[in-house]
Design an enzyme around this catalytic site. Structure first.
Site, mmCIF file in Angstrom:
data_model
loop_
_atom_site.group_PDB
_atom_site.id
_atom_site.type_symbol
_atom_site.label_atom_id
_atom_site.label_comp_id
_atom_site.label_asym_id
_atom_site.label_seq_id
_atom_site.Cartn_x
_atom_site.Cartn_y
_atom_site.Cartn_z
ATOM 1 N N HIS A 199 59.085 -10.833 -10.246
ATOM 2 C CA HIS A 199 59.881 -9.742 -10.806
ATOM 3 C C HIS A 199 60.304 -8.961 -9.574
ATOM 4 C CE1 HIS A 199 59.311 -10.057 -15.104
ATOM 5 N NE2 HIS A 199 58.002 -10.152 -14.981
ATOM 6 N N LYS A 230 65.256 -11.832 -16.886
ATOM 7 C CA LYS A 230 65.570 -11.603 -18.314
ATOM 8 C C LYS A 230 66.935 -10.949 -18.489
ATOM 9 C CE LYS A 230 60.768 -11.216 -19.879
ATOM 10 N NZ LYS A 230 60.013 -11.094 -18.613
ATOM 11 N N ASP A 233 72.949 -9.186 -20.978
ATOM 12 C CA ASP A 233 74.181 -8.410 -21.141
ATOM 13 C C ASP A 233 75.348 -9.373 -21.343
ATOM 14 O OD1 ASP A 233 76.007 -6.251 -21.097
ATOM 15 O OD2 ASP A 233 74.723 -5.180 -19.683
HETATM 16 P P1 5BU Z 1 50.110 -11.732 -17.176
HETATM 17 O O1 5BU Z 1 49.574 -10.842 -16.110
HETATM 18 O O2 5BU Z 1 49.543 -13.148 -17.109
HETATM 19 O O3 5BU Z 1 49.992 -11.137 -18.553
HETATM 20 O O4 5BU Z 1 51.680 -11.830 -16.828
HETATM 21 C C1 5BU Z 1 52.606 -12.507 -17.627
HETATM 22 C C2 5BU Z 1 53.955 -12.528 -16.980
HETATM 23 O O5 5BU Z 1 54.848 -13.234 -17.814
HETATM 24 C C3 5BU Z 1 54.579 -11.180 -16.733
HETATM 25 O O6 5BU Z 1 55.345 -11.270 -15.549
HETATM 26 C C4 5BU Z 1 55.501 -10.955 -17.903
HETATM 27 O O7 5BU Z 1 56.625 -10.173 -17.570
HETATM 28 C C5 5BU Z 1 55.930 -12.382 -18.216
HETATM 29 N N1 5BU Z 1 56.232 -12.610 -19.639
HETATM 30 C C6 5BU Z 1 55.281 -12.437 -20.620
HETATM 31 O O8 5BU Z 1 54.136 -12.088 -20.357
HETATM 32 N N2 5BU Z 1 55.608 -12.695 -21.918
HETATM 33 C C7 5BU Z 1 56.836 -13.086 -22.300
HETATM 34 O O9 5BU Z 1 57.091 -13.324 -23.475
HETATM 35 C C8 5BU Z 1 57.805 -13.250 -21.263
HETATM 36 C C9 5BU Z 1 57.474 -13.012 -19.963
HETATM 37 BR BR1 5BU Z 1 59.503 -13.783 -21.733
#
Ligand code: 5BU
Length: 395
Positions: A199, A230, A233
């Site tokens: 990100h 993500k 737009d």
């Molecule tokens: P985590 O720390 O394992 O919970 O991170 C999950 C990552 O995946 C995080 O960068 C979210 O922005 C990304 N993500 C998510 O968790 N769920 C979703 O549905 C989507 C992206 Br689309």
């Protein structure tokens, strides 16, 4: 006569379709052999992109492995001069092939059929999601090495090849806020992942050098870079967001993703920028967070858009396998070694549940790795758990 080049020449017009034609003209495709139908579909896509209409294809030999059905589901009628069954019959009658060999070939063909490209009903029906029938169907999944040949986009092929070569379906979600901390961690766990997801807009100290260094690590450890931007737009805006601003995402990220809320203009906008740079996109078909609205008809519409743009869309973010087309890669976030939920509604499933039971392809893990006491040991654990779950599907 028109000719489709496999790749645009890096000089001259850079056209994939060579020859003289008018927009709206009809064209018949001629192919030597059809197996899965992928090559014909690539030609259809290239012709469609320049306004040429295609409804039929003629093939010298149909290997009868599902290509005709796959093409038919995409509106292309296949006419074969000869089928493999006919060839086997002729050769056997002429004593050129033993009955035993004919049987062997027939068995191979029936065990290696490609499923038609359809939207899997599991996308909208929770009742069927866990049914033994659908599990049985999904048990027949193909290996990464087999699926890589079916991909419509070079990045899909590359990702499958990396997963196979490094024996990992683990994507690291590098949600860290300082460049050097992120790069150091990626350098440490790089050997264990197929993909690093960023990100980039949460970095407090972003500079263009960060992306250069990340690209170097991607070459060193052989992983793909996925910027989890993500986009959501209209096409005209996302084109600028993707190629410009401070982050210039299309210059360094192999893969990015998009919500389909705006309609397929968002994909078209990203594609205009990304496809000529060899980039690709995944669509957010489902989310891992509690109460999210990406379900039912929305998910179904997302799969359809992916299929319509499969030259650029390589797969889906989802919670379980949604498409029956083995070319599409399913990536699942919300993964930890224990099931649970965080304080802000992020829901977690285990690697085994995601890969072996829900038949997704890639586990995306963030805090499970970077918040662990020993991130390297954690990455190894997720790699092993994810890959074991993948292999268990072939037991
Ligand atoms: P985590 O720390 O394992 O919970 O991170 C999950 C990552 O995946 C995080 O960068 C979210 O922005 C990304 N993500 C998510 O968790 N769920 C979703 O549905 C989507 C992206 Br689309």
């Amino acid at each position: 006569m028109l000719i489709r080049r496999k790749e645009a020449k890096d000089y001259g017009t850079k056209k994939l379709i060579e020859g003289r034609f008018e927009q709206g003209e009809k064209c018949l495709i001629i192919e030597d052999v059809v197996t899965s139908g992928t090559s014909v579909m690539e030609t259809v896509d290239a012709l469609k992109s320049v306004g040429v209409v295609v409804t039929d294809a003629v093939v010298l030999l149909d290997r009868e492995q599902g290509g005709a059905d796959r093409l038919s589901s995409q509106g292309i009628k296949l006419h074969s001069v000869c089928t493999l069954t006919k060839v086997l019959d002729i050769l056997q009658k002429a004593d050129k092939l033993s009955a035993e060999m004919v049987k062997k070939v027939q068995t191979f063909i029936s065990e290696n059929k490609f499923e038609p490209i359809t939207v899997n009903k599991r996308a909208v029906s929770d009742d069927t999601r866990n049914s033994s029938e659908s599990n049985k169907r999904n048990k027949k999944c193909l290996k990464y090495s087999e699926r890589q040949d079916l991909c419509y986009n070079v990045n899909g092929k590359k990702l499958f090849a990396i997963m196979e070569a490094k024996k990992t379906n683990l994507a690291f979600s590098a949600d860290l806020t300082y460049s050097q901390t992120l790069l150091d961690m990626v350098d440490c766990i790089g050997p264990h992942v197929c993909m690093v997801k960023t990100h980039v807009d949460i970095l407090d100290d972003f500079t263009p050098q960060f992306t250069e260094q990340l690209k170097k690590l991607a070459s060193k450890h052989n992983f793909m870079i996925f910027e989890d931007r993500k986009f959501a737009d209209i096409g005209h805006t996302v084109k600028h967001q993707y190629s410009g601003g401070v982050h210039r995402i299309s210059g360094w990220a192999d893969i990015t993703n998009a919500h389909i809320v705006p309609g397929d203009g968002v994909i078209k906008g990203l594609k205009e920028v990304g496809i000529k740079e060899g980039k690709s996109c995944v669509l957010i078909a489902e989310m891992s967070s509690e109460g999210n609205l990406a379900t039912g008809d929305y998910t179904k519409a997302c799969l359809k858009m992916g299929e319509e743009h499969r030259d650029f869309v390589i797969g889906y973010i989802c919670q379980s396998r949604l498409s029956t087309d083995p070319a599409f890669i399913h990536m699942t976030p919300g993964v930890q070694l224990k099931e649970g939920i965080d304080a802000l509604g992020q829901k977690y499933l285990t690697p085994h549940e995601v890969i072996a039971n829900k038949h997704s392809d890639v586990i995306i893990v963030g805090r499970g790795i970077y918040s662990a006491e020993d991130p390297l040991a954690a990455a190894k654990m997720y790699q092993e758990a994810g890959y074991k779950a993948y292999e268990s599907q072939f037991d």
